[in-house]
Scaffold this motif. Structure first.
Motif, PDB file in Angstrom:
ATOM      1  N   ASP A  94       0.833  -1.215   0.000  1.00 23.05           N
ATOM      2  CA  ASP A  94       0.000   0.000   0.000  1.00 23.05           C
ATOM      3  C   ASP A  94       0.862   1.256   0.000  1.00 23.05           C
ATOM      4  O   ASP A  94       0.622   2.198  -0.771  1.00 23.05           O
ATOM      5  CB  ASP A  94      -0.922   0.010   1.217  1.00 23.05           C
ATOM      6  CG  ASP A  94      -2.064  -0.979   1.112  1.00 23.05           C
ATOM      7  OD1 ASP A  94      -2.349  -1.430  -0.025  1.00 23.05           O
ATOM      8  OD2 ASP A  94      -2.670  -1.321   2.140  1.00 23.05           O
ATOM      9  N   GLU A  95       1.862   1.274   0.866  1.00 24.88           N
ATOM     10  CA  GLU A  95       2.712   2.462   0.981  1.00 24.88           C
ATOM     11  C   GLU A  95       3.475   2.717  -0.309  1.00 24.88           C
ATOM     12  O   GLU A  95       3.528   3.864  -0.794  1.00 24.88           O
ATOM     13  CB  GLU A  95       3.697   2.280   2.145  1.00 24.88           C
ATOM     14  CG  GLU A  95       4.607   3.480   2.358  1.00 24.88           C
ATOM     15  CD  GLU A  95       5.573   3.261   3.510  1.00 24.88           C
ATOM     16  OE1 GLU A  95       6.536   4.040   3.630  1.00 24.88           O
ATOM     17  OE2 GLU A  95       5.366   2.306   4.285  1.00 24.88           O
ATOM     18  N   LYS A  98       0.970   3.734  -3.228  1.00 22.63           N
ATOM     19  CA  LYS A  98       0.428   5.084  -3.019  1.00 22.63           C
ATOM     20  C   LYS A  98       1.465   6.123  -3.419  1.00 22.63           C
ATOM     21  O   LYS A  98       1.132   7.145  -4.037  1.00 22.63           O
ATOM     22  CB  LYS A  98       0.023   5.266  -1.553  1.00 22.63           C
ATOM     23  CG  LYS A  98      -1.293   4.610  -1.183  1.00 22.63           C
ATOM     24  CD  LYS A  98      -1.608   4.816   0.299  1.00 22.63           C
ATOM     25  CE  LYS A  98      -2.900   4.121   0.671  1.00 22.63           C
ATOM     26  NZ  LYS A  98      -3.195   4.238   2.141  1.00 22.63           N
ATOM     27  N   ARG A  99       2.706   5.864  -3.062  1.00 16.88           N
ATOM     28  CA  ARG A  99       3.785   6.784  -3.432  1.00 16.88           C
ATOM     29  C   ARG A  99       3.948   6.833  -4.950  1.00 16.88           C
ATOM     30  O   ARG A  99       4.119   7.907  -5.540  1.00 16.88           O
ATOM     31  CB  ARG A  99       5.087   6.333  -2.764  1.00 16.88           C
ATOM     32  CG  ARG A  99       6.227   7.335  -2.890  1.00 16.88           C
ATOM     33  CD  ARG A  99       7.332   7.056  -1.887  1.00 16.88           C
ATOM     34  NE  ARG A  99       8.000   5.785  -2.137  1.00 16.88           N
ATOM     35  CZ  ARG A  99       7.941   4.746  -1.323  1.00 16.88           C
ATOM     36  NH1 ARG A  99       7.230   4.818  -0.196  1.00 16.88           N
ATOM     37  NH2 ARG A  99       8.583   3.623  -1.603  1.00 16.88           N
ATOM     38  N   GLN A 100       3.858   5.674  -5.593  1.00 16.50           N
ATOM     39  CA  GLN A 100       3.952   5.627  -7.047  1.00 16.50           C
ATOM     40  C   GLN A 100       2.800   6.383  -7.704  1.00 16.50           C
ATOM     41  O   GLN A 100       2.990   7.092  -8.696  1.00 16.50           O
ATOM     42  CB  GLN A 100       3.936   4.169  -7.519  1.00 16.50           C
ATOM     43  CG  GLN A 100       5.218   3.408  -7.267  1.00 16.50           C
ATOM     44  CD  GLN A 100       6.371   3.974  -8.070  1.00 16.50           C
ATOM     45  OE1 GLN A 100       6.303   4.065  -9.292  1.00 16.50           O
ATOM     46  NE2 GLN A 100       7.436   4.369  -7.387  1.00 16.50           N
ATOM     47  N   TYR A 101       1.623   6.237  -7.149  1.00 13.55           N
ATOM     48  CA  TYR A 101       0.444   6.900  -7.711  1.00 13.55           C
ATOM     49  C   TYR A 101       0.565   8.416  -7.606  1.00 13.55           C
ATOM     50  O   TYR A 101       0.277   9.147  -8.568  1.00 13.55           O
ATOM     51  CB  TYR A 101      -0.811   6.417  -6.990  1.00 13.55           C
ATOM     52  CG  TYR A 101      -2.094   7.018  -7.521  1.00 13.55           C
ATOM     53  CD1 TYR A 101      -2.549   6.727  -8.802  1.00 13.55           C
ATOM     54  CD2 TYR A 101      -2.837   7.890  -6.738  1.00 13.55           C
ATOM     55  CE1 TYR A 101      -3.722   7.276  -9.289  1.00 13.55           C
ATOM     56  CE2 TYR A 101      -4.011   8.448  -7.214  1.00 13.55           C
ATOM     57  CZ  TYR A 101      -4.448   8.141  -8.493  1.00 13.55           C
ATOM     58  OH  TYR A 101      -5.614   8.697  -8.971  1.00 13.55           O
ATOM     59  N   VAL A 102       1.026   8.906  -6.461  1.00 13.02           N
ATOM     60  CA  VAL A 102       1.178  10.349  -6.253  1.00 13.02           C
ATOM     61  C   VAL A 102       2.247  10.911  -7.180  1.00 13.02           C
ATOM     62  O   VAL A 102       2.031  11.928  -7.858  1.00 13.02           O
ATOM     63  CB  VAL A 102       1.527  10.648  -4.783  1.00 13.02           C
ATOM     64  CG1 VAL A 102       1.912  12.119  -4.622  1.00 13.02           C
ATOM     65  CG2 VAL A 102       0.353  10.307  -3.875  1.00 13.02           C
ATOM     66  N   SER A 105       1.078  10.955 -10.758  1.00  6.35           N
ATOM     67  CA  SER A 105      -0.038  11.877 -11.003  1.00  6.35           C
ATOM     68  C   SER A 105       0.420  13.323 -11.098  1.00  6.35           C
ATOM     69  O   SER A 105      -0.137  14.118 -11.864  1.00  6.35           O
ATOM     70  CB  SER A 105      -1.082  11.747  -9.892  1.00  6.35           C
ATOM     71  OG  SER A 105      -1.623  10.451  -9.871  1.00  6.35           O
ATOM     72  N   LEU A 125      -1.083  -0.588 -10.134  1.00  6.09           N
ATOM     73  CA  LEU A 125      -1.875   0.485  -9.538  1.00  6.09           C
ATOM     74  C   LEU A 125      -3.366   0.223  -9.680  1.00  6.09           C
ATOM     75  O   LEU A 125      -4.137   0.394  -8.730  1.00  6.09           O
ATOM     76  CB  LEU A 125      -1.498   1.833 -10.159  1.00  6.09           C
ATOM     77  CG  LEU A 125      -0.150   2.413  -9.728  1.00  6.09           C
ATOM     78  CD1 LEU A 125       0.168   3.680 -10.505  1.00  6.09           C
ATOM     79  CD2 LEU A 125      -0.142   2.704  -8.227  1.00  6.09           C
ATOM     80  N   GLN A 128      -4.642  -2.354  -7.379  1.00  2.66           N
ATOM     81  CA  GLN A 128      -4.714  -1.868  -6.003  1.00  2.66           C
ATOM     82  C   GLN A 128      -5.860  -0.883  -5.818  1.00  2.66           C
ATOM     83  O   GLN A 128      -6.086  -0.382  -4.721  1.00  2.66           O
ATOM     84  CB  GLN A 128      -3.387  -1.211  -5.614  1.00  2.66           C
ATOM     85  CG  GLN A 128      -3.151  -1.071  -4.119  1.00  2.66           C
ATOM     86  CD  GLN A 128      -2.849  -2.402  -3.464  1.00  2.66           C
ATOM     87  OE1 GLN A 128      -2.763  -3.428  -4.128  1.00  2.66           O
ATOM     88  NE2 GLN A 128      -2.707  -2.395  -2.155  1.00  2.66           N
ATOM     89  N   HIS A 130      -6.233   2.028  -7.649  1.00  3.01           N
ATOM     90  CA  HIS A 130      -5.874   3.383  -8.058  1.00  3.01           C
ATOM     91  C   HIS A 130      -6.170   3.536  -9.547  1.00  3.01           C
ATOM     92  O   HIS A 130      -5.645   2.778 -10.366  1.00  3.01           O
ATOM     93  CB  HIS A 130      -4.388   3.656  -7.810  1.00  3.01           C
ATOM     94  CG  HIS A 130      -3.983   3.551  -6.376  1.00  3.01           C
ATOM     95  ND1 HIS A 130      -4.480   4.373  -5.393  1.00  3.01           N
ATOM     96  CD2 HIS A 130      -3.118   2.704  -5.744  1.00  3.01           C
ATOM     97  CE1 HIS A 130      -3.938   4.059  -4.228  1.00  3.01           C
ATOM     98  NE2 HIS A 130      -3.112   3.040  -4.415  1.00  3.01           N
TER      99      HIS A 130
END
Length: 555
Positions: A94-95, A98-102, A105, A125, A128, A130
């Motif tokens: 998850d961590e 989430k970092r990859q998604y941010v 983006s 992503l 998960q 996203h």
């Protein structure tokens, strides 16, 4: 419906022989007594747990130190998921994602230019939850929307592109094109590789990660990633020990189910019905893959057994008048309403009534919510759908395809399974969610449609059933005179693909349910090809091999 899984000749290894023997899956001859076997078995299990904890700790340390190495992190997450170890690393996954998604983006064009990396990130992503726009693949396409043919030389990229295309939703034309292009390229290249590389391509095409159960295909991955990264050997060691440890859990569950089924005595009372407790358990094992859900799998198997038993009553044995009375009794949920029923129906209903009340009490003990009203309503809904089909077949007048499928979604039994799963999991139960489940939302209707259509492809006739049965294909071909069976099958496969897109849409945008419940919905859809892909002998050879591997062969 479906045939018995023939597992009587299963080989066993090591300490697993006694479990198989107890379940009548191997010969009774053995140099060890039962008590000696059990002592060795439990000692073996305890040793596995100690070794598992040690190896897990080592890899968790490696995973936590991935840092800013994006591609290494993506590969680690992918490997953990493919080896069916993700439930141990949820926080780390998850961590990282989430970092990859941010990062992706907020950066213009931040998804990268390497096809393999872009496709892998997209896949992980979306899996998960996203949302990543499919437009990230536009840079790899020409002006006409077709993918650049030079990409065909990048086999790793093509495999990743195919995997990513499985997470498409309705209207994402570029992902449809990605699937067609990657399938064409990979099939063309199959004949140009050696045995090892060709096997990797076939596994990718036959068992894409998103539409396969990792627990059943993890062994495919053991031989595909050696030497790729320095951390792979550590992860493979974790996976091997975990496989054997989880195997012990499943073996113990099989024993409990077998004992429950024998003591229930329905196999003797309902001799016409299928006697397949192992197959019923395989459904539960596939739906709830987290090892910690042992009790939930056992209770779910009990409910699944009654779907099959009641299906046999409607398909094979009961007269229309008897089936009508039985359905009325289930709708009233009243033991006294069974007085006019034949003995075999009384026995079945009383057992269903008792098991449902027991499950409801266990749910109440766990989370303080009594689900009896919801559970009895879902059994009534199932019987009502069975009765509708029985009346169609008795009259000799099949409905139009759309009407048949609408009823078939309910008669598939998926609604019963997922309602039970929802309460057995006991997460985020609210009146609003219960009301939504009663409407059979997409998270239920899509896997149910996939199951019904696969079942209705007509690839097998149950050797144990001589009753009436229908199919969407038959209804469609009657409704569309001149339509060939080949064309009808193509339509069905296209509809199955569309339902997968609806499931993906549900997860990415519309879900109002806990992620673990959504995963169970996906897992039912993933199980369907295994449970309904028959060979020319009306057997299920791949399922038999997988069950043998999962339950009785060590790695």
């Amino acid at each position: 419906m479906s045939n018995t899984i023939k597992l009587s000749s299963m080989p066993t290894t090591g300490n697993n022989w006694s479990i198989a023997k107890e379940h009548n899956l191997v010969s009774n001859t053995s140099p060890l007594t039962n008590s000696e076997s059990l002592l060795k078995y439990f000692s073996f299990r305890d040793q596995l747990r100690i070794e598992h904890g040690q190896k897990l700790k080592v890899f968790k340390h490696l995973f936590s130190n991935v840092g800013e190495n994006t591609l290494k992190g993506l590969h680690m997450v992918d490997a953990v998921q493919r080896l069916n170890l993700d439930y141990y690393f949820q926080d780390e996954i998850d961590e990282f994602l989430k970092r990859q998604y941010v990062i992706s983006s907020i950066q213009a064009g931040g998804y990268g230019h390497d096809l393999h990396e872009v496709a892998l990130r997209f896949q992980l992503l979306r899996q998960q939850g996203h949302y990543v726009p499919s437009g990230v693949f536009a840079r790899f396409a020409e002006k006409d929307g077709k993918f650049n043919r030079e990409l065909a030389e990048d086999i790793k990229g093509m495999m990743a592109l195919y995997e990513a295309s499985q997470l498409s939703t309705a209207g994402e034309d570029i992902l449809d094109e990605a699937e067609q292009f990657s399938v064409q390229v990979l099939n063309q290249r199959l004949g140009h590789f050696g045995h090892h590389e060709a096997r990797l391509l076939r596994n990718t095409l036959g068992y894409p990660s998103h539409k396969s159960l990792a627990m059943f295909v993890a062994r495919n991955y053991f031989g595909s990633c050696q030497g790729m990264n320095e951390w792979i050997p550590y992860l493979q060691e974790v996976a091997k020990v975990d496989f054997n440890l989880v195997q012990c859990i499943h073996q113990e569950e099989v024993l409990q189910i077998s004992k429950w089924w024998r003591e229930l005595g329905l196999a003797k009372e309902l001799k016409f019905a299928r006697d397949q407790p192992l197959k019923w358990y395989i459904w539960s094992m596939g739906c709830l893959t987290d090892p910690s859900f042992s009790g939930e799998r056992i209770e779910l198997t009990k409910s699944i057994s009654f779907i099959y038993l009641i299906d046999d009553i409607f398909d094979v044995y009961g007269t229309l008048d008897e089936l009508t009375l039985f359905t009325e009794a289930v709708n009233r949920w009243d033991i006294e309403a069974t007085e006019q029923l034949p003995d075999y129906m009384k026995i079945c209903f009383k057992a269903l009534y008792q098991i449902t009340n027991e499950i409801s009490y266990k749910v109440y003990q766990k989370c303080g919510w009594n689900p009896i009203d919801s559970l009895r309503k879902t059994w009534a809904t199932l019987c009502n759908a069975f009765l509708v089909e029985a009346k169609w077949f008795a009259s000799g007048q099949l409905p139009k395809a759309e009407e048949y499928l609408k009823n078939g979604i309910v008669s598939s039994g998926v609604h019963v399974v997922l309602i039970h799963i929802f309460f057995l999991l006991g997460q985020d139960i609210t009146k609003e969610r219960i009301h939504l489940l009663d409407t059979i939302p997409g998270v239920i209707s899509s896997p149910a449609t996939i199951l019904r259509l696969w079942d209705d492809l007509g690839s097998a006739k149950d050797e144990n059933q001589e009753g009436n049965d229908g199919s969407y294909m038959k209804c469609y071909m009657m409704e569309n005179q001149g339509c060939s069976s080949t064309r009808a099958r193509e339509r069905v496969m296209s509809m199955i693909s569309d339902e997968w897109k609806c499931l993906n849409q549900e997860y990415l945008f519309e879900s109002q349910f806990p992620a673990i419940f959504i995963k169970a919905s996906f897992n039912i859809a993933r199980m369907v090809p295994l449970m309904y892909s028959y060979d020319e002998k009306q057997g299920l050879p791949r399922l038999e091999e997988l069950v043998k591997s999962m339950l009785y062969e060590s790695v």
